[in-house]
Design an enzyme around this catalytic site. Sequence first.
Site: not given
Ligand code: SIN
Length: 294
Positions: A117, A115, A282, A268
């Site tokens: 974000d 995805h 995050r 990612h």
């Molecule tokens: C995310 O997709 O923002 C999280 C990535 C992760 O947990 O490594």
Amino acid sequence: MSVSMINAQSGENRSNDNADLQIRRLSPALGAEISGVDLGAFVDDATFSAIHDALMEHQVIFFRDQDMSVERHLELAKRFGTPTYSKKLPKYDGNDYVSLIQSNGSTINVGGRWHTDNTDFKAPPMGAVLLCEETPSLGGDTLFANMYAAYDSLSEGLRRHLDTLVAQHDNSLVALRFAGTEFVGDGDKGMSVGPAVEHPVVRVHPVTGRRALYVNSSYTRRILGVPPTESEHLLNMLMAHVMTPDFQVRFEWQPGSVAIWDNRCTQHYAPNDYTEPRRMRRVQIDGDVPVGVS
Ligand code: SIN
């Protein structure tokens, strides 16, 4: 090991004056590890400018052994833009702009599908700053993929066609995956499905001017203006294409590792390949409305 063991010195006494940044590429496709900077200390303009340049060049950058307070984390994110109000993910210590990504033997994890974000937003986030607090003894990595390279490697004819297309994105699949899980934030218990938005299939990066493929399997539902079967086949082909290992870098986390990525040119994926606890902090950064090829 927990992050608090890494550096006991207070962020107030540390500085990045005359920081000597070392940048080491981690794969031919994208990603670089930066050393010689202390993200737990004040990041001056010259150091930030070097970090920003590295992000524009490498698309995702990584740091090791960082002791970064929540305040410094937010401060760093603010250098890139406005932190996103964290509505969908659980809040970290009740902070509206800091999210907690925590797995404790879950069968589903929050980034466990390729995805970019929140492309279900009209103005999707430009990026995020992610700090690892706890990681499983094995697994729990994150993969990133280069969407400039994904675009550039297509044939000229297909690129010209994709340049003209627009796709619809929504969070119906994400809502379905997360319904009833621990990943649903306080402000949006049921992770309701928002209205669909439209984005160009090829996005022009506002800083680098480069073209990037801008469809992803989590949020992109269909390509508009073509028959449904053509949309389905084209999207299936593009989704398989963006997963090509040649476009990827894989990052193995340790407590104190930090990643900063640029959502405007990457995707990612965080494999759900562990059962031991994994805990990340995050901060997401607001972005602008994607602009296509004119
Ligand atoms: C995310 O997709 O923002 C999280 C990535 C992760 O947990 O490594």
